[in-house]
Design a protein around this motif. Structure first.
Motif, PDB file in Angstrom:
ATOM      1  N   TYR A 554     -38.741 -23.341  -9.415  1.00 29.84           N
ATOM      2  CA  TYR A 554     -39.787 -23.147 -10.073  1.00 29.84           C
ATOM      3  C   TYR A 554     -39.436 -23.095 -11.756  1.00 29.84           C
ATOM      4  CZ  TYR A 554     -42.201 -22.355  -6.087  1.00 29.84           C
ATOM      5  OH  TYR A 554     -43.011 -22.534  -4.864  1.00 29.84           O
ATOM      6  N   GLU A 555     -38.406 -22.475 -11.950  1.00 30.68           N
ATOM      7  CA  GLU A 555     -37.999 -22.524 -13.263  1.00 30.68           C
ATOM      8  C   GLU A 555     -37.524 -23.875 -13.962  1.00 30.68           C
ATOM      9  OE1 GLU A 555     -34.333 -20.617 -16.241  1.00 30.68           O
ATOM     10  OE2 GLU A 555     -34.348 -20.225 -14.180  1.00 30.68           O
ATOM     11  N   ASP A 556     -36.934 -25.020 -12.854  1.00 30.23           N
ATOM     12  CA  ASP A 556     -36.453 -26.154 -13.375  1.00 30.23           C
ATOM     13  C   ASP A 556     -37.917 -26.898 -13.765  1.00 30.23           C
ATOM     14  OD1 ASP A 556     -33.934 -25.500 -13.092  1.00 30.23           O
ATOM     15  OD2 ASP A 556     -33.574 -26.299 -11.134  1.00 30.23           O
ATOM     16  N   ARG A 557     -38.798 -26.540 -12.913  1.00 23.05           N
ATOM     17  CA  ARG A 557     -40.085 -27.516 -12.878  1.00 23.05           C
ATOM     18  C   ARG A 557     -40.798 -27.357 -14.110  1.00 23.05           C
ATOM     19  NH1 ARG A 557     -43.871 -26.283  -8.188  1.00 23.05           N
ATOM     20  NH2 ARG A 557     -42.643 -27.713  -7.290  1.00 23.05           N
ATOM     21  N   ARG A 558     -40.619 -26.191 -14.569  1.00 17.97           N
ATOM     22  CA  ARG A 558     -41.149 -25.623 -15.910  1.00 17.97           C
ATOM     23  C   ARG A 558     -40.590 -26.301 -17.064  1.00 17.97           C
ATOM     24  NH1 ARG A 558     -39.870 -21.888 -19.508  1.00 17.97           N
ATOM     25  NH2 ARG A 558     -38.316 -21.042 -17.742  1.00 17.97           N
ATOM     26  N   GLN A 559     -39.035 -26.450 -16.904  1.00 19.98           N
ATOM     27  CA  GLN A 559     -38.402 -27.033 -18.172  1.00 19.98           C
ATOM     28  C   GLN A 559     -38.408 -28.393 -18.085  1.00 19.98           C
ATOM     29  OE1 GLN A 559     -34.327 -25.756 -17.489  1.00 19.98           O
ATOM     30  NE2 GLN A 559     -34.614 -23.730 -18.166  1.00 19.98           N
ATOM     31  N   TYR A 560     -38.559 -29.039 -16.954  1.00 19.33           N
ATOM     32  CA  TYR A 560     -38.595 -30.539 -17.137  1.00 19.33           C
ATOM     33  C   TYR A 560     -40.116 -31.169 -17.425  1.00 19.33           C
ATOM     34  CZ  TYR A 560     -34.119 -31.245 -14.985  1.00 19.33           C
ATOM     35  OH  TYR A 560     -32.642 -31.442 -14.827  1.00 19.33           O
ATOM     36  N   ALA A 561     -40.985 -30.257 -16.803  1.00 19.04           N
ATOM     37  CA  ALA A 561     -42.375 -30.689 -17.229  1.00 19.04           C
ATOM     38  C   ALA A 561     -42.492 -30.534 -18.981  1.00 19.04           C
ATOM     39  CB  ALA A 561     -43.380 -29.540 -16.791  1.00 19.04           C
ATOM     40  N   THR A 562     -41.831 -29.357 -19.588  1.00 15.02           N
ATOM     41  CA  THR A 562     -41.810 -29.439 -21.048  1.00 15.02           C
ATOM     42  C   THR A 562     -41.340 -30.675 -21.669  1.00 15.02           C
ATOM     43  OG1 THR A 562     -41.995 -27.118 -20.992  1.00 15.02           O
ATOM     44  CG2 THR A 562     -41.416 -28.173 -23.252  1.00 15.02           C
ATOM     45  N   LEU A 563     -40.260 -31.082 -21.058  1.00  9.86           N
ATOM     46  CA  LEU A 563     -39.442 -32.429 -21.347  1.00  9.86           C
ATOM     47  C   LEU A 563     -40.092 -33.654 -21.118  1.00  9.86           C
ATOM     48  CD1 LEU A 563     -35.902 -31.640 -20.286  1.00  9.86           C
ATOM     49  CD2 LEU A 563     -36.430 -31.511 -22.539  1.00  9.86           C
ATOM     50  N   HIS A 564     -40.860 -33.513 -20.193  1.00  9.23           N
ATOM     51  CA  HIS A 564     -41.800 -34.822 -19.787  1.00  9.23           C
ATOM     52  C   HIS A 564     -42.965 -34.998 -20.896  1.00  9.23           C
ATOM     53  CE1 HIS A 564     -43.909 -37.938 -17.619  1.00  9.23           C
ATOM     54  NE2 HIS A 564     -44.882 -37.193 -17.659  1.00  9.23           N
ATOM     55  N   LYS A 565     -43.435 -33.712 -21.387  1.00 12.08           N
ATOM     56  CA  LYS A 565     -44.620 -33.906 -22.470  1.00 12.08           C
ATOM     57  C   LYS A 565     -44.081 -34.292 -23.873  1.00 12.08           C
ATOM     58  CE  LYS A 565     -47.070 -30.246 -20.457  1.00 12.08           C
ATOM     59  NZ  LYS A 565     -47.529 -28.787 -20.505  1.00 12.08           N
ATOM     60  N   VAL A 566     -42.616 -34.348 -24.142  1.00 14.58           N
ATOM     61  CA  VAL A 566     -42.059 -34.737 -25.314  1.00 14.58           C
ATOM     62  C   VAL A 566     -41.538 -35.966 -25.239  1.00 14.58           C
ATOM     63  CG1 VAL A 566     -41.877 -32.478 -26.133  1.00 14.58           C
ATOM     64  CG2 VAL A 566     -39.949 -33.531 -25.006  1.00 14.58           C
ATOM     65  N   GLY A 567     -41.580 -36.773 -23.952  1.00 17.28           N
ATOM     66  CA  GLY A 567     -41.114 -38.100 -23.814  1.00 17.28           C
ATOM     67  C   GLY A 567     -39.966 -38.531 -23.004  1.00 17.28           C
ATOM     68  N   VAL A 568     -39.677 -37.552 -22.119  1.00 19.18           N
ATOM     69  CA  VAL A 568     -38.673 -37.810 -21.005  1.00 19.18           C
ATOM     70  C   VAL A 568     -39.400 -38.390 -19.857  1.00 19.18           C
ATOM     71  CG1 VAL A 568     -36.911 -36.968 -19.762  1.00 19.18           C
ATOM     72  CG2 VAL A 568     -37.285 -35.960 -22.097  1.00 19.18           C
ATOM     73  N   GLY A 569     -39.202 -39.679 -19.561  1.00 15.65           N
ATOM     74  CA  GLY A 569     -39.654 -40.179 -18.411  1.00 15.65           C
ATOM     75  C   GLY A 569     -39.293 -39.877 -17.122  1.00 15.65           C
ATOM     76  N   VAL A 570     -40.007 -40.132 -16.087  1.00 18.00           N
ATOM     77  CA  VAL A 570     -39.748 -39.782 -14.733  1.00 18.00           C
ATOM     78  C   VAL A 570     -38.615 -40.330 -14.228  1.00 18.00           C
ATOM     79  CG1 VAL A 570     -40.409 -39.858 -12.117  1.00 18.00           C
ATOM     80  CG2 VAL A 570     -42.048 -39.526 -14.059  1.00 18.00           C
ATOM     81  N   ASP A 571     -38.062 -41.566 -14.641  1.00 19.22           N
ATOM     82  CA  ASP A 571     -36.836 -42.373 -14.007  1.00 19.22           C
ATOM     83  C   ASP A 571     -35.538 -41.434 -14.937  1.00 19.22           C
ATOM     84  OD1 ASP A 571     -38.316 -44.048 -12.498  1.00 19.22           O
ATOM     85  OD2 ASP A 571     -38.435 -45.684 -14.136  1.00 19.22           O
ATOM     86  N   GLU A 572     -35.870 -41.095 -16.082  1.00 22.01           N
ATOM     87  CA  GLU A 572     -34.596 -40.314 -16.730  1.00 22.01           C
ATOM     88  C   GLU A 572     -34.710 -39.039 -15.870  1.00 22.01           C
ATOM     89  OE1 GLU A 572     -34.849 -42.110 -21.080  1.00 22.01           O
ATOM     90  OE2 GLU A 572     -36.285 -40.493 -20.708  1.00 22.01           O
ATOM     91  N   VAL A 573     -35.606 -38.226 -15.531  1.00 19.67           N
ATOM     92  CA  VAL A 573     -35.537 -36.906 -14.896  1.00 19.67           C
ATOM     93  C   VAL A 573     -34.881 -37.086 -13.502  1.00 19.67           C
ATOM     94  CG1 VAL A 573     -36.641 -35.309 -13.570  1.00 19.67           C
ATOM     95  CG2 VAL A 573     -37.345 -35.927 -16.133  1.00 19.67           C
ATOM     96  N   ARG A 574     -35.000 -38.271 -13.141  1.00 19.75           N
ATOM     97  CA  ARG A 574     -34.371 -38.459 -11.517  1.00 19.75           C
ATOM     98  C   ARG A 574     -32.994 -38.923 -11.802  1.00 19.75           C
ATOM     99  NH1 ARG A 574     -39.161 -42.471  -9.104  1.00 19.75           N
ATOM    100  NH2 ARG A 574     -40.578 -40.695  -8.292  1.00 19.75           N
ATOM    101  N   ARG A 575     -32.680 -39.553 -12.915  1.00 21.79           N
ATOM    102  CA  ARG A 575     -31.193 -39.916 -13.313  1.00 21.79           C
ATOM    103  C   ARG A 575     -30.395 -38.540 -13.355  1.00 21.79           C
ATOM    104  NH1 ARG A 575     -31.832 -42.795 -17.459  1.00 21.79           N
ATOM    105  NH2 ARG A 575     -32.243 -44.659 -16.189  1.00 21.79           N
ATOM    106  N   VAL A 576     -31.200 -37.603 -14.340  1.00 23.29           N
ATOM    107  CA  VAL A 576     -30.567 -36.355 -14.625  1.00 23.29           C
ATOM    108  C   VAL A 576     -30.209 -35.556 -13.443  1.00 23.29           C
ATOM    109  CG1 VAL A 576     -30.705 -34.150 -15.901  1.00 23.29           C
ATOM    110  CG2 VAL A 576     -31.120 -36.418 -17.216  1.00 23.29           C
ATOM    111  N   VAL A 577     -31.513 -35.559 -12.667  1.00 22.47           N
ATOM    112  CA  VAL A 577     -31.338 -34.697 -11.512  1.00 22.47           C
ATOM    113  C   VAL A 577     -30.298 -35.145 -10.325  1.00 22.47           C
ATOM    114  CG1 VAL A 577     -32.622 -33.939  -9.428  1.00 22.47           C
ATOM    115  CG2 VAL A 577     -33.600 -33.567 -11.673  1.00 22.47           C
TER     116      VAL A 577
END
Length: 646
Positions: A554-577
Motif C-alpha cells: 500500500y505504501e509502494d502503491r501510493r509512491q508509484y501513483a504519485t510518480l505516475h502523475k508526474v510522468g513516470v510510465g507504467v513500463d518504467e514502473v514495471r522495469r524498476v519493480v
C-alpha cells in the motif's frame, strides 16, 4: 449482507494477496497427508529406522505448517490493518471485526485442507513409487487410500488454523483504531552506513572462510562454532551495511546513476535493502542450508559405489562350502540370472590368531587369514588388478585396509599362532614384515598376511584339518545387477535371511551389491530427509520475501501513483519493480551459493574424500530455476496489484 458474505468477497477480490498464503498452506497439507498415508501404508518396511525417519518428517511438517501459517497470517493482518480500522470507524464493533478475520481464515483454511487432501490422494501413488525407489526397496509400495491419514491431516490443520485464527482475533482486539488506520505506514529515515561496520563485515566473512577452509578432521569441531558465529554476523552486516555502501558507491557514479530509470531504482533499493536486511539475512541462511544439505547427501549418494568397492572389492566371495552351496552352485545361480563373469579365483587359507608386534613394543592381537604367496598373487593380479608380491623364505607381507593405512604404529613383525579356536595359540611362528601393501584384499574384516609357499604348506599340513578353509571369488562384468542372484544364494545358505532388514548377509557369502544396497538405503534416508528439508527451507525463504513485498504494497502503491502523475510510465514502473524484485530474490541466492560452496568444499574433503561440486552445481541450478519461476509469479502478481488502480 452477513459477515460471512463480506469475508467471502474479501477473499475473492484480494486473491492476489492471499495466493501465497493459500498455496503454501495447501502445500503443507498435501505434504503432511503424503507422509501420514505413507506411515499408514502396510507396504512400508516395518523397520525402526524407516519408521523413525518418516515419523520425524511428519512432526517437522506439522511444526512447519504451524509456524508458516502463523507468520503468513500475521503478515496479512498487517496489510489489512488500515481496512479493518476503516471498518471500525464505519460502525463495526471490535467483535465483528475479529469475527470477520476468523471467517476469512476459516474460508482459506477449509480450501487449503480440501485442496491439499485432493492433491495428496491423486499424487500418493507416484510419491510411494518414488520413496520405494529412493530407499532401494525390492517391492514397490502399493497405492492405498488411508481414511486414518485423511482424518489425522484434517484434525491437525483444523487445530492449526483455529489457533492462528484466535491469535489473529487477539491481535485485532488489542490494537486501537488509530493504529489500525495507520497500518504499516511509518515515516522512513534515509538509511546510512558505517565504513567500520563494512570492514567488520568483510573481516567476519573472511575469518569465517579461513577457519573452515584450513580446518582438518582434528580441528574442525573446535572451529565450527566460532566460524558459524562470524558467518552469521558477516552475512547480516552484508545486507544491513554492505548493501547500502555498495549502492552509495553506485550513486556517486553519475553516468550510471542518471541512466534511464537507475535513479529511481537505486534510490528505492537503498531503502528496500536496508529495511529488508533481516528478511534477506534469513533467506540467505535458509538457502545456504538447502544447498549444503542437499548437495552433501546427493554427493555422498553418488560415491556410494566407490565405498562399496572399498569394503567389498570382490563382487562375490564364498568362504568354505556352507551346506549345499558350493562354488559350482554359485556359478549356476550367477549364470541363471544372466551375469557375465569377468574373473574367478580359488585359494587355500589358514584361519589364525595374529599377533602384531609394533615398533613401540606393543603387541596387538587380531583374528585373520594366512595365505600362500602363489594364491595371494593370483588373487591380486587376476581379480583386483594389483601388482604381485615378492617374498623370500621366512618373510611375510601384510595387506592393510586403507582405513588403517595411516595408523601411527608401524607393524614390524607378525606372529602367527594356530591351535585353539579361542585365540590362545598353542604354537607361534614369528616373521619380519618386508612389505605392507595398502589394499582391501577381501570382503572380510580380518587382517590378512601372506607367507611364502613352502612355509605356508608346512603350516597348513599341520593345522589345515582344524583351521584351514578355502576362499572362492568371482568378479562380474556388472555387479550392480547382481542383487537378485546374491539374495537367492543368501536364502539358500540361511532360509531366515531377509534382504533390506539392515543385514549384509552371512559371513560365508559376501557381495559388493549387498554393501552397496545397505549404504544406498542409509544414504537414501538422508538424501530423502535432506531434499525434504530443502523443499521446506526453499518455501520458507521465498515466502518471507513475498510477504514482505505485499506488506509494503500500500505504501509502494501510493509512491508509484504519485510518480505516475508526474510522468513516470507504467513500463518504467514495471522495469524498476522487476529490477528491485530480482535483486531482492537473487542476492540471497548469490551469497548463499558462496557460503554453500565453502561448506561443501570442507565437507567433501573431511567426510566424503571427494569433490561435491558436481552435485552442488545441480542443486544450485535447480534452486535457481525454482527461484526464477517463483520470482516470475510473484513479480507479476505484485506489479498487477501495484498498478491496479491507475
Amino acid at each position: 449482507m452477513t459477515l460471512l458474505d463480506v469475508a467471502w468477497k474479501n477473499v475473492r477480490h484480494q486473491a492476489h494477496g492471499y495466493a501465497a498464503y493459500f498455496l503454501s498452506s495447501s502445500f503443507a497439507v498435501w505434504l503432511f497427508y503424503l507422509y501420514a498415508a505413507l506411515l499408514a501404508n502396510p507396504g512400508l518396511p516395518n523397520e525402526p529406522v524407516t519408521r523413525s525417519v518418516m515419523t520425524a518428517v511428519l512432526y517437522l511438517v506439522a511444526i512447519f505448517g504451524l509456524v508458516f501459517v502463523l507468520y503468513s497470517h500475521s503478515a496479512f493482518l498487517k496489510v489489512k490493518q488500515k481496512q479493518l480500522g476503516l471498518m471500525t470507524l464505519l460502525g463495526m464493533e471490535p467483535n465483528q471485526v475479529a469475527r470477520l478475520v476468523h471467517y476469512e481464515n476459516g474460508i482459506l483454511g477449509t480450501g487449503a485442507v480440501t485442496t491439499g487432501l485432493v492433491l495428496g490422494t491423486i499424487s500418493s501413488k507416484l510419491f510411494f513409487l518414488g520413496i520405494g525407489r529412493a530407499l532401494g526397496l525390492e517391492q514397490p509400495i502399493p497405492f492405498r487410500f488411508s481414511l486414518g491419514a485423511t482424518l489425522l491431516t484434517t484434525a491437525v490443520f483444523a487445530v492449526i488454523f483455529a489457533g492462528v485464527s484466535l491469535y489473529g482475533q487477539f491481535q485485532v482486539w488489542r490494537l486501537p483504531v488509530v493504529e489500525l488506520i495507520r497500518g504499516a505506514v511509518c515515516p522512513k529515515v534515509p538509511p546510512g552506513f558505517s565504513w567500520w561496520l563494512v570492514a567488520v563485515c568483510l573481516l567476519s566473512l573472511g575469518t569465517s572462510y579461513g577457519l573452515v577452509l584450513t580446518a582438518n578432521a582434528n580441528t574442525v569441531q573446535r572451529r565450527l562454532l566460532p566460524a558459524m558465529g562470524l558467518l552469521l554476523l558477516g552475512t547480516y552486516l552484508l545486507f544491513a551495511q554492505g548493501s547500502v555502501a555498495c549502492l552509495a558507491v553506485i550513486r556517486r557514479n553519475r553516468r550510471l546513476y542518471y541512466q534511464r530509470t537507475n535513479l529511481l531504482t537505486v534510490s528505492q533499493l537503498v531503502y528496500r535493502m536496508h529495511d529488508n536486511a533481516r528478511v534477506l539475512f534469513a533467506s540467505t541462511i535458509l538457502a545456504t542450508l538447502v544447498m549444503t544439505v542437499v548437495g552433501l547427501y546427493s554427493g555422498a549418494f553418488n560415491i556410494l559405489e566407490q565405498q562399496a568397492l572399498r569394503y567389498s572389492p570382490l563382487h562375490v566371495m564364498l568362504v568354505g562350502t556352507p551346506g549345499e552351496v558350493g562354488p559350482e552352485r554359485v556359478r549356476q545361480v550367477l549364470s541363471a540370472h544372466g551375469l557375465e563373469l569377468a574373473g574367478e579365483a580359488q585359494v587355500l587359507a589358514l584361519q589364525a590368531a595374529l599377533q602384531h608386534q609394533t615398533a613401540g613394543g606393543f603387541t596387538i592381537h587380531t583374528q585373520g587369514l594366512v595365505l600362500p604367496l602363489s594364491g595371494a598373487n593370483r588373487w591380486l593380479e587376476t581379480l583386483l588388478r594389483e601388482p604381485a608380491l615378492a617374498l623370500q623364505v621366512g618373510q611375510v607381507a601384510q595387506l592393510v585396509d586403507p582405513a588403517l593405512a595411516g595408523a601411527p604404529e608401524a607393524t614390524v613383525r607378525v606372529g602367527i599362532g594356530v591351535g585353539t579356536s579361542s585365540g590362545r595359540a598353542e604354537s607361534h611362528v614369528t616373521f619380519p614384515v618386508v612389505e605392507r601393501r595398502v589394499v582391501r584384499a577381501f570382503n572380510l574384516s580380518e587382517s590378512v598376511v601372506v607367507l611364502d609357499d613352502s612355509t605356508f604348506e608346512a603350516l597348513f599340513g599341520e593345522y589345515g584339518p582344524s583351521h584351514g578353509t578355502e576362499l572362492y571369488a568371482w568378479q562380474l562384468a556388472d555387479w550392480r545387477v547382481s542383487q537378485a542372484a546374491v539374495h537367492q544364494l543368501e536364502r539358500e545358505i540361511d532360509p531366515d535371511y531377509a534382504p533390506g532388514a539392515g543385514q549384509t548377509g552371512s559371513r560365508q557369502l559376501t557381495a559388493t551389491v549387498e554393501f552397496y544396497d545397505q549404504a544406498r538405503q542409509g544414504a537414501g534416508y538422508l538424501l530423502f530427509l535432506g531434499c525434504f528439508l530443502g523443499l521446506l527451507f526453499f518455501l520458507a525463504a521465498g515466502n518471507l520475501l513475498y510477504f514482505k513485498l505485499f506488506t509494503d504494497l500500500y505504501e509502494d502503491r501510493r509512491q508509484y501513483a504519485t510518480l505516475h502523475k508526474v510522468g513516470v510510465g507504467v513500463d518504467e514502473v514495471r522495469r524498476v519493480v522487476g529490477t528491485q524484485t530480482f535483486l531482492l530474490f537473487f542476492t540471497p541466492l548469490a551469497v548463499a551459493t558462496i557460503h554453500a560452496g565453502v561448506a561443501l568444499k570442507v565437507l567433501g574433503d573431511l567426510l566424503a574424500s571427494a569433490s561435491l561440486y558436481g552435485p552442488a552445481l545441480v542443486v544450485v541450478a535447480s534452486y535457481g530455476v525454482l527461484q526464477m519461476i517463483y520470482l516470475a509469479a510473484v513479480g507479476r502478481a505484485y506489479t498487477r496489484a501495484l498498478t491496479a488502480h491507475w
